[in-house]
Design an enzyme around this catalytic site. Structure first.
Site, short mmCIF file in Angstrom:
data_model
loop_
_atom_site.label_atom_id
_atom_site.label_comp_id
_atom_site.label_asym_id
_atom_site.label_seq_id
_atom_site.Cartn_x
_atom_site.Cartn_y
_atom_site.Cartn_z
N GLY A 1 -15.80 2.78 1.50
CA GLY A 1 -17.16 2.58 2.01
C GLY A 1 -17.96 3.86 2.14
N ASP B 1 0.81 -1.21 0.00
CA ASP B 1 0.00 0.00 0.00
C ASP B 1 0.85 1.26 0.00
OD1 ASP B 1 -2.78 -0.09 -0.25
OD2 ASP B 1 -3.04 -0.95 1.73
#
Length: 337
Positions: free
Chosen positions: A271, A89
């Site tokens: 989300g 990441d």
């Protein structure tokens, strides 16, 4: 390729082995690793030595790194004989300009401990930039995109020409935006005061900033859905929490645009980014000076990856499903040729 499919949330070691057994022919395995430090600046084939070096970075991301290693170990037997690739990441941000990566701290600290701004959510930001370019039908190399990964953890990235040139998270995932339970950026002097003058143990301060802050600290819940519901019903605490969240978000988007000298598109994912139309609407509402404008009807639709910008705006806006799994698959294929 296994990397193009993701495991069920919360799957344990036994679940992973069983899932793999029913996955069919495996050509390669891709693993998401949160922290690659300064060493891992792209995907790498996993070996015993690579695993050991990933483990040595555990103190920089203790919760995430240990889980990633557990997944590596759980799949060791099932992936025997096929390439196993670690995708990081932090890697997408590894080549940020020095002006964005450096902290203005004593030089000895940088030399001794390699302290820098690493950035996180790179797999999501990289995918979001590529997908945004696809939706715009333009090469990513021509675009300046602010990617907004808004979930329980949240960060922004300035992606210019397909490369990260700035981001909001830093040495750890605590820096930057207000998140579900993380504070985001606070005055370092506050941390010093809490330890030196208020008498808190460093572990108490860490737990507070990581687990009891953010929306949880402002509104008593880390759930943006609950914050939005309470805010709409007139709850003053929830309204303030949302205002603080949006204040930081708008300021961050503007800062990312400034680091690129302008912006062609703003993309929401994660989300909250995918599902909270009110957050997108109000964030864009304070960015009209940049040319960002949201079309209310497009913003309210639930139609997957889509444009939500108003045609009068000079900056396009998009909503995308977060697909780190597809980015991992892309990186595995790129590495293996």
């Amino acid at each position: 390729m296994l990397a193009s499919r993701s495991f069920p949330p919360g799957a344990g070691a036994g679940d992973l082995a069983g899932w793999v057994a029913g996955a069919g022919r495996i050509e390669a395995v891709g693993h998401r690793i949160v922290h690659g430090g300064s060493e891992f600046t792209g995907p790498v084939l996993v070996s015993a030595g690579v695993r050991a070096r990933i483990e040595a970075l555990g103190d920089l991301a203790p919760l995430h790194q240990s889980r990633a290693l557990a997944a590596l170990d759980a799949l060791a037997d099932a992936s025997a004989g096929v390439p196993v690739v670690a995708c990081f990441d932090t890697a997408f941000h590894a080549h940020m300009p020095e002006a964005a990566a450096r902290y203005a701290i004593p030089a000895e600290w940088r030399r001794r401990w390699g302290i820098r701004r690493f950035g996180f959510h790179g797999l999501s930001h990289a995918y979001a930039a590529r997908r945004t370019a696809e939706l715009m039908n333009r090469p990513v190399s021509e675009l300046r995109i602010v990617t907004c990964h808004l979930g329980a953890g949240a960060s922004l990235a300035a992606v210019q020409g397909g490369r990260s040139v700035d981001t909001t998270m830093g040495f750890t995932p605590l820096e930057g935006l207000v998140m579900a339970t993380r504070s985001g950026s606070v005055d370092p002097g506050l941390v010093l005061w809490l330890i030196r003058d208020a008498g808190l143990d460093p572990s108490e301060v860490a737990a507070g900033l990581e687990e009891g802050a953010g929306l949880a600290g402002l509104a008593g819940t880390p759930d943006m859905r609950a914050v939005l519901e309470r805010s709409l019903s007139g709850d003053a605490e929830a309204r303030l929490a949302l205002d603080v969240y949006l204040h930081r978000l708008r300021a961050g988007i503007a800062a990312m645009a400034a680091s690129m000298g302008g912006v062609d598109a703003v993309t929401f994912t994660g989300g909250v980014g995918e599902n909270a139309e009110e957050v997108r609407r109000r964030a864009a509402g304070g960015l009209g000076f940049l040319g960002v404008a949201i079309d209310e009807e497009r913003n309210a639709r639930q139609e997957g990856d889509r444009a939500i910008g108003d045609d009068t705006g000079s900056v396009q806006a998009f909503v995308l499903r977060a697909r780190e799994d597809l980015q991992i698959a892309h990186e595995v294929r790129t590495l293996l040729g």
